[in-house]
Write an enzyme that holds these catalytic residues in place. Structure first.
Site, PDB file in Angstrom:
ATOM      1  N   LYS A  85      -0.787  -4.303  -3.392  1.00  0.00           N
ATOM      2  CA  LYS A  85      -1.994  -3.755  -2.809  1.00  0.00           C
ATOM      3  C   LYS A  85      -2.026  -2.252  -3.365  1.00  0.00           C
ATOM      4  CE  LYS A  85      -4.762  -2.148   1.344  1.00  0.00           C
ATOM      5  NZ  LYS A  85      -4.816  -0.840   0.962  1.00  0.00           N
ATOM      6  N   SER A 142       0.802  -1.450  -0.135  1.00  0.00           N
ATOM      7  CA  SER A 142      -0.004   0.006  -0.103  1.00  0.00           C
ATOM      8  C   SER A 142       0.947   1.235  -0.007  1.00  0.00           C
ATOM      9  CB  SER A 142      -0.780   0.024   1.127  1.00  0.00           C
ATOM     10  OG  SER A 142      -1.882   0.866   0.837  1.00  0.00           O
ATOM     11  N   ASP A 201      10.162   5.747 -10.156  1.00  0.00           N
ATOM     12  CA  ASP A 201       9.775   6.594 -11.459  1.00  0.00           C
ATOM     13  C   ASP A 201      10.500   7.662 -11.638  1.00  0.00           C
ATOM     14  OD1 ASP A 201       8.013   4.502 -12.058  1.00  0.00           O
ATOM     15  OD2 ASP A 201       6.330   5.359 -11.126  1.00  0.00           O
TER      16      ASP A 201
END
Length: 682
Positions: A477, A452, A463
């Site tokens: 998740k 999460s 990224d």
């Protein structure tokens, strides 16, 4: 609270300080209460059902087909190992399985309660049977086996099949104790206490237990992260998120029928009193102006509820000190607000030669995490660390806002995560302050339990090219839950006799990386993947039977703050060279090979003493040899036997140690590279 059970030899009847404490044995099924709904449960069920059907991300119909799925899930929650109920019991209630949706909407939960009460009766019968099996001679010479996981096995057809299952269970329990060196007499005494304790717990089950299980079956059938939280679990959730509670600062556990001090929070009322020690038993609790309440044999959560209270109020504890032949004493404590430091970020510094690497271990994304990390980063800056590791192993997530703000400490500005609701509307949660709190080399360490909010942070750092991610692929998740209380302002006016009504967490959105990909099911794949000792165990979102699917959306517009891809071949080369020579990783690879060779048989264990003893001796010999190899490398004296290992011995952490080496390699490579102008990504 830590609610595990330790089995130790305790007398069932203790004469203490002039009082006799006894816990009544349950010998008849009619001593177990028949549980019924409480008055507030119908309203709570209606509110939960309305909330889930109107607002959940996964739009579903609470029709007959969905009702049948809820029934199956409830049944498996109630009898996970399929060794309590009979097939005929299941068939009897399966006729009503399509009616559960109507029950949830109306709040009249007859099927749930009737089935639970039957399971209670059957469980009592099973433990009574187990007690009778203990009277038989023990024989561990045959070729019997015991199945540790019967979750997918059929329910037994008759009592004879059920008895055979429990013959094996009792034999497994007996053999497990025999392998520890206990005599037959000690085994029978221990298991008699254990089974009688389990029977007494049946008599302490209450209506909220049934209601919680029913709501959990409903919630979990929608998706794995939708939950009903009972009033007490709601309080626990709020404690975890704020890392604070009002109480005495002690972690309690059950030891047979006793509530025992397992540990104390440094600086809390219990520790500061110097009148309470780890191992002491709490046998009574008294509030100001009220008599002492005997709590022997109570459920742990009931004892905790008595002890906790508002800051500044007093509580009296009747303490039975650890040890035999002691008298009780009364200790009065003033409750305080306790900060749970063991769940807060922890900072350490690893030194390799002349270089230092800072490590921030983050167990969860609690409210206030980012501010705490700022403080720790300032401390690391003063120590001139060459790089920083963010350790997110076993971090199951927490507040989405903290994942965004923590990410903002390491990049100038930009979107951190994209969030989409079930109408397709996409929102970007961004860092907007234009400041970077730490600019140096950064490594994020993750494992399969990182989930999460942990995945949001790791994905954003990856990224943006801001950090190197190492470890295992993460949990997967990729959903956002909303927390809502079930209380209404008017409840206390209209129904003042009602307790708090609990709360719900339910999925309302999916989140996506800034590159447009989802972490749902797939998780975050590290730039450098570490080998692990439990390869391909069923941990992760992709193993859930009703998890939401993976998908993707358009990438956000963001400016990469770096690019580490050029370094990865060199970093991977150095990493592989190190672990190939590292004895700890060599052992890990051996464990992987052994695990994979045995994975089809790992839930079937022999009930033959000679076979199990041989397996245990081989495991012990391997562990002793590995310890002595390690001690030899460290220049320490070797052990003659495992019992000589100090109880406070700390095992090495090869994953963190290797991550430190990777961080040092990264720092060297970044130092040698000329600065580059970041470019926007679309």
């Amino acid at each position: 609270m830590n609610m595990f059970f330790r089995l130790t030899a305790l007398a069932g009847l203790l004469a203490i300080a002039g009082q006799t404490f006894a816990v009544e044995d349950i010998t008849r099924a009619d001593q177990i209460p028949v549980l019924k709904e409480e008055t507030q449960h119908a309203t709570v069920s209606e509110r939960v059902t309305s909330r889930f059907t109107r607002s959940h991300y996964r739009q579903f119909d609470l029709d007959q087909a969905f009702s049948a799925k809820i029934f199956d899930r409830y049944l498996n929650l109630l009898d996970y190992s399929h060794n309590v109920l009979l097939a005929s019991d299941v068939e009897q209630f399966a006729k009503k399985k399509t009616e559960l949706g109507d029950e949830l909407r109306s709040g009249k939960l007859d099927v749930f309660y009737d089935l639970y009460n039957l399971a209670q009766k059957r469980r009592f019968e099973r433990y009574q049977y187990a007690l009778s099996v203990l009277e038989k001679p023990m024989d561990f010479t045959g070729n019997d086996t015991y199945n540790l996981d019967r979750s997918k096995a059929p329910w037994p057809k008759n009592e004879a099949e059920l008895n055979a299952l429990w013959d094996s269970k009792v034999k497994f329990d007996e053999l497990s104790l025999k392998l520890t060196g206990k005599t037959d007499k000690e085994i029978r005494e221990t298991l008699t206490r254990r089974y009688k304790f389990a029977i007494r717990r049946l008599a302490q089950t209450n209506s909220e237990d049934v209601f919680s299980l029913a709501m959990t079956a409903f919630a979990r059938e929608i998706d794995p992260h939708t939950n009903y939280l009972s009033p007490r679990n709601t309080e626990q959730f709020n404690t975890e998120m704020s890392l604070s509670l009002e109480g005495i600062g002690a972690v309690l556990q059950m030891d047979d029928d006793y509530t025992v001090i397992n540990s104390m929070v440094a600086g809390g009322p219990a520790a500061k009193s110097k009148a309470i020690s780890v191992g002491d038993k709490i046998v009574g609790v008294g509030q100001t102006g009220k008599p002492m309440v005997d709590v022997i044999g109570w459920r742990l959560d009931d004892v905790v509820a008595l002890i906790k209270g508002p800051k500044g109020s007093k509580v009296r504890l009747e303490i039975l000190p650890a040890g035999k032949g002691t008298k009780t004493r009364t200790v009065t404590l003033t409750r305080e607000r306790i900060r749970l430091e063991d769940r807060a970020v922890k900072m350490s510094v690893k030194t390799v030669g002349k270089e230092k690497v800072g490590v921030l271990d983050i167990p969860g994304f609690y409210v206030g995490l980012t501010d705490d990390v700022k403080v720790q980063l300032q401390k690391l800056e003063k120590q001139n660390v060459s790089s920083v590791i963010i350790d997110l192993r076993s971090n199951g997530g927490g507040a989405l806002t903290e994942a965004v703000s923590l990410s903002g400490l390491f990049i100038p500005a930009g979107p951190i995560v994209q969030v989409r609701d079930n109408n397709g509307k996409v929102r970007e949660d961004s860092d907007t302050d234009g400041q970077v709190f730490y600019k140096g080399p950064l490594v994020v360490l993750v494992d399969r339990f990182s989930a999460s909010a942990s995945e949001i942070f790791a994905a954003a750092m990856q990224d943006y090219g801001r950090a190197l991610v190492v470890g295992e692929p993460t949990f997967g998740k990729g959903t956002v839950q909303q927390y809502r209380s079930l209380n209404r302002i008017y409840d206390q006016m209209l129904r003042p006799e009602w307790p708090a009504l609990g709360s719900v967490q339910y999925t309302i959105q999916k989140f996506y990386r800034v590159n447009g990909g989802s972490t749902q099911r797939k998780g975050v794949t590290p730039d450098i993947i570490m080998p692990t000792g439990n390869e391909e165990t069923e941990t992760g979102e992709k193993f859930e039977d009703n998890a939401l699917p993976w998908d993707s959306i358009d990438a956000a517009t963001y400016v990469k703050s770096g690019d580490l891809t050029a370094f990865e071949p060199e970093l991977l080369k150095e990493h592989n060279a190190r672990i190939a020579k590292d004895p700890e990783f060599q052992n890990i690879m051996k464990d992987i090979a052994r695990f994979n060779a045995m994975k089809d048989k790992r839930n079937i264990v022999s009930l033959n003493y000679a076979v199990r003893e041989k397996e245990n001796n081989e495991d012990d010999a391997t562990r002793l040899a590995r310890l002595n190899e390690r001690f030899k490398r460290e220049g320490k004296p070797e052990l003659k036997k495992l019992d000589d290992l100090p109880k406070d011995y700390q095992e090495p952490d090869p994953y963190l140690d290797e991550t430190v080496n990777i961080a040092l390699d990264l720092a060297k490579l970044e130092k040698a590279r000329p600065a580059e102008q970041p470019a926007p990504v679309k």
